[in-house]
Design a protein around this motif. Sequence first.
Motif, PDB file in Angstrom:
ATOM      1  N   HIS A  35      -0.459  -7.232  -1.166  1.00 29.36           N
ATOM      2  CA  HIS A  35       0.835  -7.703  -0.671  1.00 29.36           C
ATOM      3  C   HIS A  35       0.680  -8.187   0.760  1.00 29.36           C
ATOM      4  O   HIS A  35      -0.410  -8.098   1.344  1.00 29.36           O
ATOM      5  N   GLY A  36       1.749  -8.726   1.324  1.00 25.19           N
ATOM      6  CA  GLY A  36       1.671  -9.308   2.652  1.00 25.19           C
ATOM      7  C   GLY A  36       2.693  -8.720   3.603  1.00 25.19           C
ATOM      8  O   GLY A  36       3.824  -8.419   3.203  1.00 25.19           O
ATOM      9  N   GLU A  37       2.318  -8.586   4.865  1.00 26.29           N
ATOM     10  CA  GLU A  37       3.207  -8.100   5.911  1.00 26.29           C
ATOM     11  C   GLU A  37       4.053  -9.255   6.439  1.00 26.29           C
ATOM     12  O   GLU A  37       3.616 -10.408   6.486  1.00 26.29           O
ATOM     13  N   ARG A  87      -4.776   7.479  -7.086  1.00 27.09           N
ATOM     14  CA  ARG A  87      -5.558   6.458  -7.790  1.00 27.09           C
ATOM     15  C   ARG A  87      -5.184   5.030  -7.388  1.00 27.09           C
ATOM     16  O   ARG A  87      -5.859   4.078  -7.788  1.00 27.09           O
ATOM     17  N   LEU A  88      -4.120   4.900  -6.613  1.00 23.37           N
ATOM     18  CA  LEU A  88      -3.599   3.584  -6.262  1.00 23.37           C
ATOM     19  C   LEU A  88      -4.068   3.164  -4.872  1.00 23.37           C
ATOM     20  O   LEU A  88      -4.018   3.952  -3.925  1.00 23.37           O
ATOM     21  N   ALA A  89      -4.539   1.906  -4.765  1.00 18.56           N
ATOM     22  CA  ALA A  89      -4.957   1.350  -3.478  1.00 18.56           C
ATOM     23  C   ALA A  89      -4.042   0.191  -3.097  1.00 18.56           C
ATOM     24  O   ALA A  89      -3.460  -0.474  -3.969  1.00 18.56           O
ATOM     25  N   TYR A  90      -3.918  -0.025  -1.794  1.00 23.18           N
ATOM     26  CA  TYR A  90      -3.093  -1.118  -1.267  1.00 23.18           C
ATOM     27  C   TYR A  90      -3.941  -1.979  -0.339  1.00 23.18           C
ATOM     28  O   TYR A  90      -4.616  -1.455   0.554  1.00 23.18           O
ATOM     29  N   LEU A  91      -3.879  -3.282  -0.531  1.00 16.60           N
ATOM     30  CA  LEU A  91      -4.512  -4.236   0.370  1.00 16.60           C
ATOM     31  C   LEU A  91      -3.388  -5.105   0.939  1.00 16.60           C
ATOM     32  O   LEU A  91      -2.802  -5.910   0.228  1.00 16.60           O
ATOM     33  N   LYS A  92      -3.093  -4.897   2.212  1.00 15.86           N
ATOM     34  CA  LYS A  92      -2.003  -5.646   2.848  1.00 15.86           C
ATOM     35  C   LYS A  92      -2.573  -6.715   3.777  1.00 15.86           C
ATOM     36  O   LYS A  92      -3.332  -6.418   4.705  1.00 15.86           O
ATOM     37  N   LEU A  93      -2.215  -7.959   3.541  1.00 15.81           N
ATOM     38  CA  LEU A  93      -2.567  -9.039   4.455  1.00 15.81           C
ATOM     39  C   LEU A  93      -1.734  -8.840   5.718  1.00 15.81           C
ATOM     40  O   LEU A  93      -0.505  -8.759   5.656  1.00 15.81           O
ATOM     41  N   ILE A 119     -10.779  -9.619   3.166  1.00 15.08           N
ATOM     42  CA  ILE A 119     -10.237  -9.446   1.822  1.00 15.08           C
ATOM     43  C   ILE A 119     -11.366  -9.184   0.837  1.00 15.08           C
ATOM     44  O   ILE A 119     -11.296  -8.271   0.010  1.00 15.08           O
ATOM     45  N   ARG A 120     -12.425  -9.970   0.932  1.00 15.69           N
ATOM     46  CA  ARG A 120     -13.559  -9.796   0.019  1.00 15.69           C
ATOM     47  C   ARG A 120     -14.208  -8.420   0.193  1.00 15.69           C
ATOM     48  O   ARG A 120     -14.574  -7.767  -0.791  1.00 15.69           O
ATOM     49  N   THR A 121     -14.324  -7.980   1.430  1.00 17.43           N
ATOM     50  CA  THR A 121     -14.923  -6.667   1.678  1.00 17.43           C
ATOM     51  C   THR A 121     -14.048  -5.559   1.095  1.00 17.43           C
ATOM     52  O   THR A 121     -14.550  -4.621   0.465  1.00 17.43           O
ATOM     53  N   ALA A 122     -12.740  -5.654   1.284  1.00 17.59           N
ATOM     54  CA  ALA A 122     -11.826  -4.636   0.766  1.00 17.59           C
ATOM     55  C   ALA A 122     -11.809  -4.628  -0.756  1.00 17.59           C
ATOM     56  O   ALA A 122     -11.738  -3.560  -1.380  1.00 17.59           O
ATOM     57  N   LEU A 123     -11.882  -5.806  -1.370  1.00 19.40           N
ATOM     58  CA  LEU A 123     -11.932  -5.861  -2.828  1.00 19.40           C
ATOM     59  C   LEU A 123     -13.186  -5.168  -3.354  1.00 19.40           C
ATOM     60  O   LEU A 123     -13.145  -4.464  -4.370  1.00 19.40           O
ATOM     61  N   TYR A 150     -10.691  -2.603   9.676  1.00 20.34           N
ATOM     62  CA  TYR A 150     -10.351  -4.019   9.512  1.00 20.34           C
ATOM     63  C   TYR A 150      -9.463  -4.502  10.645  1.00 20.34           C
ATOM     64  O   TYR A 150      -8.730  -3.715  11.255  1.00 20.34           O
ATOM     65  N   LYS A 151      -9.518  -5.809  10.898  1.00 18.25           N
ATOM     66  CA  LYS A 151      -8.704  -6.431  11.946  1.00 18.25           C
ATOM     67  C   LYS A 151      -7.491  -7.166  11.387  1.00 18.25           C
ATOM     68  O   LYS A 151      -6.436  -7.190  12.022  1.00 18.25           O
ATOM     69  N   THR A 152      -7.626  -7.778  10.212  1.00 20.17           N
ATOM     70  CA  THR A 152      -6.573  -8.662   9.710  1.00 20.17           C
ATOM     71  C   THR A 152      -5.938  -8.182   8.408  1.00 20.17           C
ATOM     72  O   THR A 152      -5.069  -8.859   7.863  1.00 20.17           O
ATOM     73  N   ILE A 153      -6.390  -7.045   7.903  1.00 17.76           N
ATOM     74  CA  ILE A 153      -5.787  -6.447   6.715  1.00 17.76           C
ATOM     75  C   ILE A 153      -5.634  -4.947   6.952  1.00 17.76           C
ATOM     76  O   ILE A 153      -6.195  -4.392   7.899  1.00 17.76           O
ATOM     77  N   GLU A 154      -4.857  -4.309   6.083  1.00 19.00           N
ATOM     78  CA  GLU A 154      -4.813  -2.854   6.008  1.00 19.00           C
ATOM     79  C   GLU A 154      -5.195  -2.457   4.591  1.00 19.00           C
ATOM     80  O   GLU A 154      -4.643  -2.994   3.621  1.00 19.00           O
ATOM     81  N   PHE A 155      -6.146  -1.551   4.465  1.00 18.97           N
ATOM     82  CA  PHE A 155      -6.574  -1.051   3.165  1.00 18.97           C
ATOM     83  C   PHE A 155      -6.308   0.448   3.144  1.00 18.97           C
ATOM     84  O   PHE A 155      -6.921   1.206   3.893  1.00 18.97           O
ATOM     85  N   THR A 156      -5.352   0.864   2.301  1.00 22.22           N
ATOM     86  CA  THR A 156      -4.954   2.264   2.238  1.00 22.22           C
ATOM     87  C   THR A 156      -4.943   2.721   0.783  1.00 22.22           C
ATOM     88  O   THR A 156      -4.969   1.898  -0.145  1.00 22.22           O
ATOM     89  N   THR A 157      -4.890   4.035   0.597  1.00 20.86           N
ATOM     90  CA  THR A 157      -4.909   4.585  -0.753  1.00 20.86           C
ATOM     91  C   THR A 157      -3.851   5.674  -0.896  1.00 20.86           C
ATOM     92  O   THR A 157      -3.468   6.327   0.084  1.00 20.86           O
ATOM     93  N   ASP A 158      -3.422   5.883  -2.121  1.00 14.50           N
ATOM     94  CA  ASP A 158      -2.488   6.948  -2.477  1.00 14.50           C
ATOM     95  C   ASP A 158      -2.863   7.433  -3.870  1.00 14.50           C
ATOM     96  O   ASP A 158      -2.425   6.858  -4.869  1.00 14.50           O
TER      97      ASP A 158
END
Length: 277
Positions: A56-58, A14-20, A37-41, A4-12
Motif C-alpha cells: 500500500h502507499g502512504e 503471518r501478515l506482512a506490510y510493504l508501504k511505499l 521494493i525488490r529487496t523487501a519482496l 529502508y529509506k523509502t519504504i516501511e516493511f512491517t509484520t503482524d
Amino acid sequence: MTAYKTIEFTTDGRLAYLKLNRPERLNALSDTLESEIRTALLEFDLDDDLWVLIIHGEGRAFCAGLDVKEHSSFSFGDDDETRRAKALEAVRDGHVGGAQHLRGTGGEGWLGRTANYKPVIAAVHGYVLGGGAHLAAECDLIVAAEDAEFAISETTTGMSGSRTWAKIKTFMPSKMASEMLITGRRIKAGELHRLGLINRLVPAGEHLKAAEELAREVLKAPPLATRDAVRVTRKQWVPLATTLDEQMQLSRLDLTEDFREAGRAFAEKRAPQFKAR
C-alpha cells in the motif's frame, strides 16, 4: 530486518506490510524506491513465518508512476551516450529498475520470479499510474478505494507500457485494456472493478482495512495450496510480458525525440509537440 529509506516493511503474525513511503512525491518510483521494493519482496518471500503480503502507499496516492526528476530512466537533457552511461551506473549500484531496458528484467517484473509464490495483495488509492499500475497489476489480488485512478501512463511519456498491459489483460481481457495502452488515459477504479481487474471496491480511506480482511480470508486456507494457485496465475502473464520486454529492447523508445519532448513538456508544464521520430 533491513533498514529502508523509502519504504516501511512491517509484520503482524503471518501478515506482512510493504508501504511505499515517499508521500511528498506521491510515492513516485525513484531508483532507490524500486531497489528497496525488490529487496523487501525478497525478504518477504524468504521468511518462512510470513504467508501474505499487503502493498500500500502512504499519503494521497498509491504510486504516481516513475519520478521523472530522480529516476535514471529519465535524463531528458542528456545525449544518448550519457544516458546509456547513467543507466549502466544504475545497474552497478543495484538500481535495476533504472536500466530495465538494458538488462531485460522487465518481463518477470516484481513478482514473476519468486521462490515460494506467496499471495500478495495490493491495497490502492488515489493515483495508480505507470509503474504503480504495473506493480498493482502483478499483485495476486487488488483492493481499491473508489478514488483510485489507474493508467498505463508510459504511453504519454513516449515509452511502451506493453508489460503492464500484458498483466492487466491477463485478468481483464477487454478492449478497455487496449485503450489504456494506446491512449494512456486514466480509468476510474469503479470501471475496472466492473470489468474484473479489481477484487474489492471500497469507499475512500477503507482500502487497507478491506485488504486486511481479504488477507485473513487467504490465511484461513492451506498455505501450500494458495501458493500453488499463485504460481498458476502468475505463470499466465510471465511468458507474454517477457516476449514484449524482448521487443522493447529492439524498439528503444527511450532514445526517440518524442520521448525527450514528452519529458521536456512535462518539466516546462506545456503541451508536447510530437514528430513521430
